[in-house]
Write a protein that holds these residues in place. Structure first.
Motif, PDB file in Angstrom:
ATOM      1  N   PHE A  76       7.476   8.187  -8.495  1.00 48.37           N
ATOM      2  CA  PHE A  76       8.234   8.867  -7.454  1.00 48.37           C
ATOM      3  C   PHE A  76       7.497   8.842  -5.908  1.00 48.37           C
ATOM      4  O   PHE A  76       6.555   8.481  -6.004  1.00 48.37           O
ATOM      5  N   ASP A  77       8.362   9.317  -5.024  1.00 48.37           N
ATOM      6  CA  ASP A  77       7.857   9.654  -3.508  1.00 48.37           C
ATOM      7  C   ASP A  77       7.394   8.263  -2.913  1.00 48.37           C
ATOM      8  O   ASP A  77       6.585   8.416  -2.004  1.00 48.37           O
ATOM      9  N   ILE A  78       8.108   7.282  -3.349  1.00 49.51           N
ATOM     10  CA  ILE A  78       7.813   5.946  -2.423  1.00 49.51           C
ATOM     11  C   ILE A  78       9.017   5.966  -1.406  1.00 49.51           C
ATOM     12  O   ILE A  78      10.257   5.967  -1.680  1.00 49.51           O
ATOM     13  N   PRO A  79       8.719   5.924  -0.105  1.00 53.50           N
ATOM     14  CA  PRO A  79       9.455   6.131   1.124  1.00 53.50           C
ATOM     15  C   PRO A  79      10.695   5.210   0.861  1.00 53.50           C
ATOM     16  O   PRO A  79      10.313   3.792   0.572  1.00 53.50           O
ATOM     17  N   GLY A 135       0.853  -1.180   0.208  1.00 55.35           N
ATOM     18  CA  GLY A 135      -0.200   0.112   0.061  1.00 55.35           C
ATOM     19  C   GLY A 135       0.754   1.194   0.059  1.00 55.35           C
ATOM     20  O   GLY A 135       0.251   2.324  -0.123  1.00 55.35           O
ATOM     21  N   HIS A 136       2.059   1.234   0.177  1.00 52.92           N
ATOM     22  CA  HIS A 136       2.965   2.395  -0.009  1.00 52.92           C
ATOM     23  C   HIS A 136       2.761   3.151  -1.133  1.00 52.92           C
ATOM     24  O   HIS A 136       2.843   2.511  -2.487  1.00 52.92           O
ATOM     25  N   PHE A 137       2.401   4.327  -1.456  1.00 53.68           N
ATOM     26  CA  PHE A 137       2.030   5.167  -2.370  1.00 53.68           C
ATOM     27  C   PHE A 137       2.882   6.164  -2.928  1.00 53.68           C
ATOM     28  O   PHE A 137       3.629   6.799  -2.038  1.00 53.68           O
ATOM     29  N   GLY A 138       2.702   6.819  -4.159  1.00 54.95           N
ATOM     30  CA  GLY A 138       3.417   7.683  -4.685  1.00 54.95           C
ATOM     31  C   GLY A 138       2.882   8.406  -5.744  1.00 54.95           C
ATOM     32  O   GLY A 138       1.723   8.152  -5.942  1.00 54.95           O
ATOM     33  N   VAL A 139       3.802   9.019  -6.875  1.00 55.24           N
ATOM     34  CA  VAL A 139       3.015   9.473  -8.055  1.00 55.24           C
ATOM     35  C   VAL A 139       3.648   9.204  -9.128  1.00 55.24           C
ATOM     36  O   VAL A 139       4.834   9.031  -9.282  1.00 55.24           O
ATOM     37  N   GLY A 164      21.056  10.757   0.043  1.00 55.03           N
ATOM     38  CA  GLY A 164      20.667  11.911   0.798  1.00 55.03           C
ATOM     39  C   GLY A 164      18.972  12.138   0.797  1.00 55.03           C
ATOM     40  O   GLY A 164      18.356  12.535   1.410  1.00 55.03           O
ATOM     41  N   ASP A 165      18.511  11.256  -0.242  1.00 56.43           N
ATOM     42  CA  ASP A 165      17.360  11.245  -0.541  1.00 56.43           C
ATOM     43  C   ASP A 165      16.416  10.169   0.396  1.00 56.43           C
ATOM     44  O   ASP A 165      16.993   9.203   0.706  1.00 56.43           O
ATOM     45  N   ASN A 166      15.307  10.641   0.624  1.00 59.37           N
ATOM     46  CA  ASN A 166      14.266   9.679   1.354  1.00 59.37           C
ATOM     47  C   ASN A 166      13.254   8.898   0.649  1.00 59.37           C
ATOM     48  O   ASN A 166      12.481   8.086   1.124  1.00 59.37           O
ATOM     49  N   TYR A 167      13.415   9.301  -0.664  1.00 60.06           N
ATOM     50  CA  TYR A 167      12.166   8.633  -1.517  1.00 60.06           C
ATOM     51  C   TYR A 167      12.919   8.032  -2.590  1.00 60.06           C
ATOM     52  O   TYR A 167      14.039   8.581  -3.357  1.00 60.06           O
ATOM     53  N   TYR A 168      12.348   6.892  -3.042  1.00 61.37           N
ATOM     54  CA  TYR A 168      12.894   6.141  -4.384  1.00 61.37           C
ATOM     55  C   TYR A 168      12.353   6.930  -5.861  1.00 61.37           C
ATOM     56  O   TYR A 168      11.327   7.360  -5.682  1.00 61.37           O
ATOM     57  N   ASP A 169      13.333   6.846  -6.790  1.00 66.80           N
ATOM     58  CA  ASP A 169      12.882   6.679  -8.039  1.00 66.80           C
ATOM     59  C   ASP A 169      12.659   5.340  -8.693  1.00 66.80           C
ATOM     60  O   ASP A 169      13.626   4.631  -8.803  1.00 66.80           O
ATOM     61  N   ILE A 170      11.545   4.930  -8.904  1.00 67.34           N
ATOM     62  CA  ILE A 170      11.406   3.575  -9.380  1.00 67.34           C
ATOM     63  C   ILE A 170      10.667   3.506 -10.939  1.00 67.34           C
ATOM     64  O   ILE A 170       9.846   4.246 -11.207  1.00 67.34           O
ATOM     65  N   LYS A 171      11.463   3.032 -11.656  1.00 68.27           N
ATOM     66  CA  LYS A 171      11.152   2.504 -13.032  1.00 68.27           C
ATOM     67  C   LYS A 171      10.316   1.554 -13.241  1.00 68.27           C
ATOM     68  O   LYS A 171      10.265   0.399 -12.718  1.00 68.27           O
ATOM     69  N   ILE A 172       9.091   1.855 -14.131  1.00 69.19           N
ATOM     70  CA  ILE A 172       7.945   0.930 -14.026  1.00 69.19           C
ATOM     71  C   ILE A 172       7.862   0.363 -15.536  1.00 69.19           C
ATOM     72  O   ILE A 172       7.738   1.221 -16.318  1.00 69.19           O
ATOM     73  N   VAL A 173       7.698  -0.809 -15.971  1.00 69.60           N
ATOM     74  CA  VAL A 173       7.139  -1.220 -17.309  1.00 69.60           C
ATOM     75  C   VAL A 173       5.705  -1.356 -17.222  1.00 69.60           C
ATOM     76  O   VAL A 173       5.048  -2.153 -16.293  1.00 69.60           O
ATOM     77  N   LEU A 174       5.229  -0.558 -17.959  1.00 69.08           N
ATOM     78  CA  LEU A 174       3.647  -0.485 -17.772  1.00 69.08           C
ATOM     79  C   LEU A 174       2.880  -1.723 -18.406  1.00 69.08           C
ATOM     80  O   LEU A 174       3.418  -2.509 -19.291  1.00 69.08           O
ATOM     81  N   SER A 175       2.006  -1.939 -17.743  1.00 69.09           N
ATOM     82  CA  SER A 175       1.042  -3.225 -18.077  1.00 69.09           C
ATOM     83  C   SER A 175       0.652  -3.330 -19.476  1.00 69.09           C
ATOM     84  O   SER A 175       0.447  -4.356 -20.046  1.00 69.09           O
ATOM     85  N   GLN A 176       0.080  -2.086 -19.901  1.00 67.69           N
ATOM     86  CA  GLN A 176      -0.721  -1.953 -21.019  1.00 67.69           C
ATOM     87  C   GLN A 176      -0.055  -1.484 -22.072  1.00 67.69           C
ATOM     88  O   GLN A 176       1.016  -0.565 -22.091  1.00 67.69           O
ATOM     89  N   ASP A 177       0.028  -2.302 -23.237  1.00 66.27           N
ATOM     90  CA  ASP A 177       0.702  -2.010 -24.463  1.00 66.27           C
ATOM     91  C   ASP A 177      -0.082  -0.794 -25.112  1.00 66.27           C
ATOM     92  O   ASP A 177      -0.955  -0.913 -25.600  1.00 66.27           O
ATOM     93  N   THR A 223      -3.290   1.396  -9.074  1.00 60.13           N
ATOM     94  CA  THR A 223      -3.681   2.725  -8.729  1.00 60.13           C
ATOM     95  C   THR A 223      -4.050   2.730  -7.301  1.00 60.13           C
ATOM     96  O   THR A 223      -4.539   1.710  -6.907  1.00 60.13           O
ATOM     97  N   GLY A 224      -3.569   3.814  -6.598  1.00 63.48           N
ATOM     98  CA  GLY A 224      -3.826   3.944  -5.197  1.00 63.48           C
ATOM     99  C   GLY A 224      -5.515   4.499  -4.868  1.00 63.48           C
ATOM    100  O   GLY A 224      -6.137   4.444  -5.935  1.00 63.48           O
TER     101      GLY A 224
END
Length: 267
Positions: free
Chosen positions: A188-191, A170-174, A228-241, A204-205
C-alpha cells in the motif's frame, strides 16, 4: 527337533557334497596362483559394491547434518563479508547486521494469523524484534523468546507490517498480508506518480531498523488504483515459499538500541 534330525539324515549326502565342493574350491584357490588372484579380485568387487551402497546410505542420512553445517558456514560468510566491507570502508546500511542461522521447528501458514517456531533463543543472542529471513526473502519478526527457542510472527500475519520499496526507483510503502493466499501480500501507499509495472521487484526499504535494506520481498503481480485515490494497491507474489521453510536466518541490527534511544530523545 526330531523333524530337523530326520531332515539332516535324509540330506546327509547333499551336505557331504557341499562340504567336498568347498574343500575342492579352497584347494584350487589356495594352490593355484591364477585362481587365487581371480577370487581375491571378485571378493574385492563384491565388498566394494556393498561398501559403496553403505556409504551412500550413510551420506543420505547425514544430509540434515550437512545442511545445518552449510547454514552455519553461510551465516559465518555473511558476517565475514559485512566485517570486510566495514574494514575497507565500503559501507552500506547492511554492514551493521549480524546473521544467526536457525532451524524451523513449527511453521504455520494456513491460518489467519501465522507463527513460526525456531530452535534458537536467548542463549544464542536472539531477542524480540529481530528480523527473520530465508534464502529467497523475508519471513517474519521475532515476537517471543525463551532460552533455546523463539516465536516468529510470520509475514503471513495480519498484524505484520514492513517498509517495502520498488527496487528500481526507491518509491516505498507498507506491505501487509490480507489473510488470503499464503503466496501473496499487498503493498500500500505507493504514489500513483511512481512508475510501477508488472514483474517489478519489491524489496525492504530503508525506513526500518529491523530488516536490512534491499532484502527481497516479492514480484508485482497486479496493480490497482481506486477512482480518486492517489496511491496504488499492489498485489505482490512473495519471493520466499512460506509453505516450505526449513532453515532461516535471524538478523540482528547491532545499532538498533542506539537508534531507538536516539529516536526517543528526539523532540
Amino acid at each position: 527337533m526330531e523333524q530337523i534330525i530326520s531332515f539332516i539324515r535324509r540330506s546327509k549326502y547333499f551336505f557331504l557334497f557341499l562340504v567336498l565342493q568347498f574343500i575342492a574350491f579352497f584347494l584350487i584357490v589356495e594352490k593355484n596362483y591364477y585362481h587365487r588372484n581371480k577370487f581375491i579380485h571378485s571378493i574385492g568387487n563384491v565388498t566394494g559394491f556393498f561398501a559403496k551402497k553403505s556409504n551412500n546410505w550413510h551420506d543420505y542420512f547425514q544430509l540434515d547434518i550437512i545442511n545445518k553445517s552449510l547454514m552455519d558456514e553461510n551465516a559465518a560468510l555473511k558476517n565475514d563479508l559485512l566485517h570486510y566491507k566495514n574494514t575497507v570502508t565500503l559501507l552500506d546500511e547492511n554492514t551493521n547486521y549480524n546473521y544467526v542461522p536457525a532451524t524451523v521447528i513449527i511453521n504455520n501458514y494456513l491460518l489467519q494469523n501465522n507463527y513460526i517456531t525456531i530452535d534458537k533463543g536467548t542463549n544464542d543472542g536472539i531477542a524480540k524484534d529481530m528480523a527473520v529471513i530465508g534464502n529467497k526473502g523475508i519471513v517474519g519478526v521475532v515476537v517471543a523468546v525463551s532460552a533455546n527457542y523463539a516465536q516468529v510472527m510470520s509475514v503471513l500475519h495480519q498484524d505484520f507490517r514492513v517498509n517495502a520499496a520498488l527496487k528500481k526507483n526507491g518509491h516505498f510503502g507498507v506491505l501487509r498480508w490480507s489473510g488470503d493466499e499464503y503466496t501473496e501480500a499487498t503493498l500500500f501507499d505507493i504514489p500513483k506518480l511512481a512508475d510501477v509495472k508488472q514483474n517489478d521487484t519489491i524489496v525492504t526499504g530503508g525506513n526500518t531498523v529491523i530488516f536490512p535494506k534491499n532484502v527481497p520481498i516479492g514480484i508485482v503481480k497486479n496493480i490497482s488504483l481506486k477512482p480518486g485515490d492517489n496511491y496504488y494497491d499492489i498485489k505482490i507474489v512473495l519471493s520466499q515459499d512460506m509453505s516450505n521453510l526449513e532453515y532461516v536466518y535471524v538478523v540482528a541490527n547491532k545499532d538498533k538500541a542506539e537508534i531507538n534511544t536516539l529516536l526517543k530523545t528526539t523532540p
